[in-house]
Design a protein around this motif. Sequence first.
Motif, short mmCIF file in Angstrom:
data_model
loop_
_atom_site.label_atom_id
_atom_site.label_comp_id
_atom_site.label_asym_id
_atom_site.label_seq_id
_atom_site.Cartn_x
_atom_site.Cartn_y
_atom_site.Cartn_z
N ASP A 177 0.83 -1.20 0.00
CA ASP A 177 0.00 0.00 0.00
C ASP A 177 0.87 1.25 0.00
O ASP A 177 0.54 2.25 -0.64
N SER A 181 -21.76 1.09 -6.57
CA SER A 181 -22.07 1.57 -5.23
C SER A 181 -23.47 2.17 -5.25
O SER A 181 -24.12 2.23 -6.30
N ARG A 217 -18.71 7.78 -5.16
CA ARG A 217 -18.81 7.05 -3.90
C ARG A 217 -18.10 7.80 -2.78
O ARG A 217 -17.24 8.66 -3.02
N SER A 218 -18.46 7.47 -1.56
CA SER A 218 -17.87 8.12 -0.39
C SER A 218 -16.38 7.82 -0.31
O SER A 218 -15.90 6.82 -0.85
N GLY A 219 -15.65 8.70 0.37
CA GLY A 219 -14.22 8.52 0.53
C GLY A 219 -13.39 9.20 -0.53
O GLY A 219 -12.16 9.13 -0.50
N GLY A 220 -14.06 9.90 -1.46
CA GLY A 220 -13.34 10.59 -2.52
C GLY A 220 -13.01 12.02 -2.15
O GLY A 220 -13.09 12.42 -0.98
N ASP A 275 -14.55 10.98 -8.92
CA ASP A 275 -13.13 10.63 -8.84
C ASP A 275 -12.84 9.42 -9.71
O ASP A 275 -13.66 8.49 -9.79
N HIS A 287 -11.14 5.88 -10.49
CA HIS A 287 -10.75 4.69 -9.74
C HIS A 287 -10.25 3.62 -10.71
O HIS A 287 -10.49 3.69 -11.91
N LYS A 309 -11.57 -4.68 -5.16
CA LYS A 309 -11.97 -3.43 -4.52
C LYS A 309 -11.38 -2.25 -5.28
O LYS A 309 -10.18 -2.19 -5.54
N ASN A 342 -8.94 4.40 -5.44
CA ASN A 342 -9.00 5.80 -5.85
C ASN A 342 -7.62 6.22 -6.36
O ASN A 342 -6.60 5.93 -5.73
N ASP A 373 -4.97 12.30 -5.34
CA ASP A 373 -5.19 13.72 -5.61
C ASP A 373 -4.28 14.31 -6.68
O ASP A 373 -4.40 15.50 -6.98
N ARG A 409 -11.33 18.26 -6.40
CA ARG A 409 -12.63 18.48 -5.78
C ARG A 409 -13.71 18.74 -6.83
O ARG A 409 -14.87 18.93 -6.50
#
Length: 324
Positions: A26, A205, A227-230, A235, A237, A249, A252, A255, A260
């Motif tokens: 990661d 999602s 989706r949430s977490g962006g 965004d 993926h 999974k 993302n 940045d 935004r």
Amino acid sequence: MIQRKTVAKIGLLISAVSAQWSVQADDKLAVILNNLEPSLFAPNIVSTNQFEYGSSLSPDGKKFAFVRALARFSHSALVISHKQGDTWQTPTLLPFSGEFHDTNPYFSKDSNTFYFTSRRPVENVENGIFQMWQVSYDGDKFGKPELVPGKINGDHTVIYPTIHTNKDIYFSSIIKGATGSVDLFLSKYHPDGYQAPIEISELNSTASDADPEVSSDGKLLFFTSMRSGGLGHYDLHVSVKQKDGKWGKPINLGDKINSRRMDSDPILSADGNTLFFSSDKNPDVKAVNNYDELLQRQERIHNGLMNIYSVDITELNQYLREKG
């Protein structure tokens, strides 16, 4: 014979090593994503102070089709730029586009077929629904558009379809009973016509998921999602195909790619090492002091309208395939 306690210790050791590898993997991914350097594609030729999005590069790398649109997607047409030497030329309108609301261009990666979606009239189809069309081309000569046969078209709108090398079509749509507001689907190729859409449920999602693009080897799928977490809007993926045939999974893209604002329309070059995408990132929102300055701001590329970007993802490709 290995004793039970020894087996347990070995199991714990393996788990610890696996966990450590996962953290390192990661961390490596984070470094790779942080090193991505997207840039405006062909500034002042393709990416301008106008509204452009949704692109596709021909397999030979010499044609670049994209969408020029009016504000709020009220109307759009397909245009094309040709590469001469190292320079992209001033775009021209594709001969079959302009009268109707056309969008989502796509060069097939292994044939002389060009695809797009359009609201042009179709008998027994509700006005306002985007249907998928195809047109053959030979060099710079394009034929007459025809509806893509089969059940890919119907009473649902077809959003940003892309065609895999096995001729399967990945696309997004709003179909009753699916997971979210906009979802990802697959329509499998059949010589007699494309089959009914299948929801890619493991990727969808409850939010909006759209614009799928699959790598030529079928191992990676890029898409955009709210989706949430962006970072706050659509965004980009990527998902890696797992050994069981399901998609993993979504990751993302971080940045350096996302913002935004809206980041969408991922498309790969034929070799898969360049990612093109659309974004209205980096708007110049500083205060202006007079009317002339306001007009000058509107003439700049970063005026809040969509532009097209490209980024080298060679290292990301290698990492994801090794991890998968």
